[in-house]
Design a protein around this motif. Structure first.
Motif, PDB file in Angstrom:
ATOM      1  N   ALA A   1      15.442  47.572   3.119  1.00  0.00           N
ATOM      2  CA  ALA A   1      16.746  47.309   2.502  1.00  0.00           C
ATOM      3  C   ALA A   1      16.629  46.141   1.517  1.00  0.00           C
ATOM      4  N   ALA A   2      15.864  45.115   1.887  1.00  0.00           N
ATOM      5  CA  ALA A   2      15.638  43.975   0.987  1.00  0.00           C
ATOM      6  C   ALA A   2      14.904  44.432  -0.274  1.00  0.00           C
ATOM      7  N   ALA A   3      13.920  45.326  -0.118  1.00  0.00           N
ATOM      8  CA  ALA A   3      13.176  45.837  -1.277  1.00  0.00           C
ATOM      9  C   ALA A   3      14.095  46.645  -2.192  1.00  0.00           C
ATOM     10  N   GLN A   4      14.999  47.405  -1.618  1.00  0.00           N
ATOM     11  CA  GLN A   4      15.961  48.178  -2.412  1.00  0.00           C
ATOM     12  C   GLN A   4      16.861  47.244  -3.212  1.00  0.00           C
ATOM     13  N   GLU A   5      17.322  46.172  -2.588  1.00  0.00           N
ATOM     14  CA  GLU A   5      18.155  45.184  -3.296  1.00  0.00           C
ATOM     15  C   GLU A   5      17.361  44.516  -4.415  1.00  0.00           C
ATOM     16  N   ALA A   6      16.081  44.248  -4.183  1.00  0.00           N
ATOM     17  CA  ALA A   6      15.242  43.636  -5.220  1.00  0.00           C
ATOM     18  C   ALA A   6      15.116  44.570  -6.422  1.00  0.00           C
ATOM     19  N   PHE A   7      15.005  45.865  -6.165  1.00  0.00           N
ATOM     20  CA  PHE A   7      14.968  46.829  -7.266  1.00  0.00           C
ATOM     21  C   PHE A   7      16.297  46.831  -8.016  1.00  0.00           C
ATOM     22  N   GLU A   8      17.413  46.938  -7.295  1.00  0.00           N
ATOM     23  CA  GLU A   8      18.735  47.051  -7.929  1.00  0.00           C
ATOM     24  C   GLU A   8      19.135  45.784  -8.682  1.00  0.00           C
ATOM     25  N   GLU A   9      18.905  44.622  -8.082  1.00  0.00           N
ATOM     26  CA  GLU A   9      19.380  43.358  -8.657  1.00  0.00           C
ATOM     27  C   GLU A   9      18.395  42.690  -9.602  1.00  0.00           C
ATOM     28  N   ALA A  10      17.094  42.891  -9.376  1.00  0.00           N
ATOM     29  CA  ALA A  10      16.083  42.179 -10.174  1.00  0.00           C
ATOM     30  C   ALA A  10      15.153  43.109 -10.941  1.00  0.00           C
ATOM     31  N   GLY A  11      15.226  44.412 -10.671  1.00  0.00           N
ATOM     32  CA  GLY A  11      14.366  45.348 -11.393  1.00  0.00           C
ATOM     33  C   GLY A  11      12.899  45.183 -11.085  1.00  0.00           C
ATOM     34  N   VAL A  12      12.588  44.947  -9.797  1.00  0.00           N
ATOM     35  CA  VAL A  12      11.183  44.774  -9.422  1.00  0.00           C
ATOM     36  C   VAL A  12      10.721  45.886  -8.494  1.00  0.00           C
ATOM     37  N   GLU A  13       9.444  46.171  -8.594  1.00  0.00           N
ATOM     38  CA  GLU A  13       8.769  47.046  -7.642  1.00  0.00           C
ATOM     39  C   GLU A  13       7.596  46.264  -7.101  1.00  0.00           C
ATOM     40  N   GLY A  14       7.285  46.489  -5.835  1.00  0.00           N
ATOM     41  CA  GLY A  14       6.172  45.764  -5.249  1.00  0.00           C
ATOM     42  C   GLY A  14       6.015  46.077  -3.785  1.00  0.00           C
ATOM     43  N   LYS A  15       5.303  45.195  -3.098  1.00  0.00           N
ATOM     44  CA  LYS A  15       5.013  45.387  -1.680  1.00  0.00           C
ATOM     45  C   LYS A  15       5.824  44.397  -0.853  1.00  0.00           C
ATOM     46  N   ILE A  16       6.719  44.930  -0.034  1.00  0.00           N
ATOM     47  CA  ILE A  16       7.532  44.087   0.848  1.00  0.00           C
ATOM     48  C   ILE A  16       6.824  43.986   2.200  1.00  0.00           C
ATOM     49  N   GLU A  17       6.844  42.824   2.787  1.00  0.00           N
ATOM     50  CA  GLU A  17       6.246  42.616   4.103  1.00  0.00           C
ATOM     51  C   GLU A  17       7.348  42.674   5.164  1.00  0.00           C
TER      52      GLU A  17
ATOM     53  N   ARG B   1       5.452  45.156 -10.393  1.00  0.00           N
ATOM     54  CA  ARG B   1       5.975  45.649 -11.664  1.00  0.00           C
ATOM     55  C   ARG B   1       7.384  45.134 -11.903  1.00  0.00           C
ATOM     56  N   LEU B   2       7.643  44.679 -13.121  1.00  0.00           N
ATOM     57  CA  LEU B   2       8.956  44.208 -13.553  1.00  0.00           C
ATOM     58  C   LEU B   2       9.508  45.250 -14.520  1.00  0.00           C
ATOM     59  N   LEU B   3      10.624  45.871 -14.148  1.00  0.00           N
ATOM     60  CA  LEU B   3      11.199  46.945 -14.949  1.00  0.00           C
ATOM     61  C   LEU B   3      12.169  46.402 -15.995  1.00  0.00           C
ATOM     62  N   ARG B   4      12.192  47.044 -17.161  1.00  0.00           N
ATOM     63  CA  ARG B   4      13.174  46.650 -18.191  1.00  0.00           C
ATOM     64  C   ARG B   4      14.542  47.246 -17.889  1.00  0.00           C
ATOM     65  N   LYS B   5      14.553  48.453 -17.346  1.00  0.00           N
ATOM     66  CA  LYS B   5      15.819  49.117 -17.012  1.00  0.00           C
ATOM     67  C   LYS B   5      15.959  49.174 -15.496  1.00  0.00           C
ATOM     68  N   PHE B   6      17.081  48.663 -14.997  1.00  0.00           N
ATOM     69  CA  PHE B   6      17.375  48.701 -13.561  1.00  0.00           C
ATOM     70  C   PHE B   6      18.892  48.648 -13.386  1.00  0.00           C
ATOM     71  N   PRO B   7      19.411  49.050 -12.222  1.00  0.00           N
ATOM     72  CA  PRO B   7      20.859  49.220 -12.051  1.00  0.00           C
ATOM     73  C   PRO B   7      21.734  48.041 -12.461  1.00  0.00           C
ATOM     74  N   GLU B   8      21.349  46.804 -12.176  1.00  0.00           N
ATOM     75  CA  GLU B   8      22.217  45.658 -12.475  1.00  0.00           C
ATOM     76  C   GLU B   8      21.700  44.802 -13.631  1.00  0.00           C
ATOM     77  N   ALA B   9      20.931  45.398 -14.506  1.00  0.00           N
ATOM     78  CA  ALA B   9      20.318  44.665 -15.631  1.00  0.00           C
ATOM     79  C   ALA B   9      21.360  43.991 -16.523  1.00  0.00           C
ATOM     80  N   LYS B  10      22.500  44.630 -16.717  1.00  0.00           N
ATOM     81  CA  LYS B  10      23.525  44.060 -17.606  1.00  0.00           C
ATOM     82  C   LYS B  10      24.412  43.043 -16.906  1.00  0.00           C
ATOM     83  N   GLU B  11      24.246  42.913 -15.584  1.00  0.00           N
ATOM     84  CA  GLU B  11      25.111  42.024 -14.812  1.00  0.00           C
ATOM     85  C   GLU B  11      24.429  40.735 -14.386  1.00  0.00           C
ATOM     86  N   ARG B  12      23.094  40.678 -14.515  1.00  0.00           N
ATOM     87  CA  ARG B  12      22.349  39.533 -13.994  1.00  0.00           C
ATOM     88  C   ARG B  12      21.255  39.104 -14.961  1.00  0.00           C
TER      89      ARG B  12
END
Length: 155
Positions: A63-79, A111-122
């Motif tokens: 769930a934390a990794a999903q929030e990181a994708f939505e709010e920060a546009g990141v992909e990676g390895k969550i522990e 990976r840092l994405l240019r397009k992600f769900p909250e890109a225009k809000e944060r």
């Protein structure tokens, strides 16, 4: 400095109990130095870590990794290791304050994405560990960031 967990102040007018959220401490190692990715909150524009509510069929770490994708546009390895817990009060409006505790999980950003769900809000920005700790408002979160050492994570 040894910061203790601060008590959450509850008063009789609060309609809700304490809620749990899951957050991602997004990091990378750049030139042998650890950097932490912070994002701005949508309301006040404070620097925070990506965090959100529990999700059906997901572990706290996922769930934390999903929030990181939505709010920060990141992909990676969550522990699946909780680095610590911090508390804050989520203010939805003047009459509706919601006390929350957040369990924090480390996420190595691949990976840092240019397009992600909250890109225009944060906004998002990389900081040194020391600077990231000084940028967040919550003392317990600052302590979690200051104490973070990726080399100590299990391999």
């Amino acid at each position: 400095m040894n910061t203790k967990q601060q008590p959450i102040q509850l008063n009789a007018s609060q309609k809700h109990g304490v809620r749990t959220q899951f957050g991602a401490l997004c990091y990378r190692v750049n030139n042998d130095k650890v950097q932490v990715l912070l994002v701005t909150s949508r309301g006040a524009g404070r620097w925070i870590i990506p965090k959100g509510w529990p999700m059906d069929q997901q572990t706290p770490a996922s769930a934390a990794a999903q929030e990181a994708f939505e709010e920060a546009g990141v992909e990676g390895k969550i522990e699946n290791i909780c680095l610590g817990i911090f508390s804050y009060v989520k203010s939805r409006n003047v009459e509706d304050e919601l006390p929350c505790v957040v369990a924090v999980f480390p996420m190595k950003v691949k990976r840092l994405l240019r397009k992600f769900p909250e890109a225009k809000e944060r906004n998002r920005r990389w900081f040194s560990v020391k600077k990231a700790a000084s940028m967040v408002s919550e003392p317990e979160l600052a302590q979690i960031i200051r104490a973070f050492e990726p080399a100590l994570l299990p391999r």
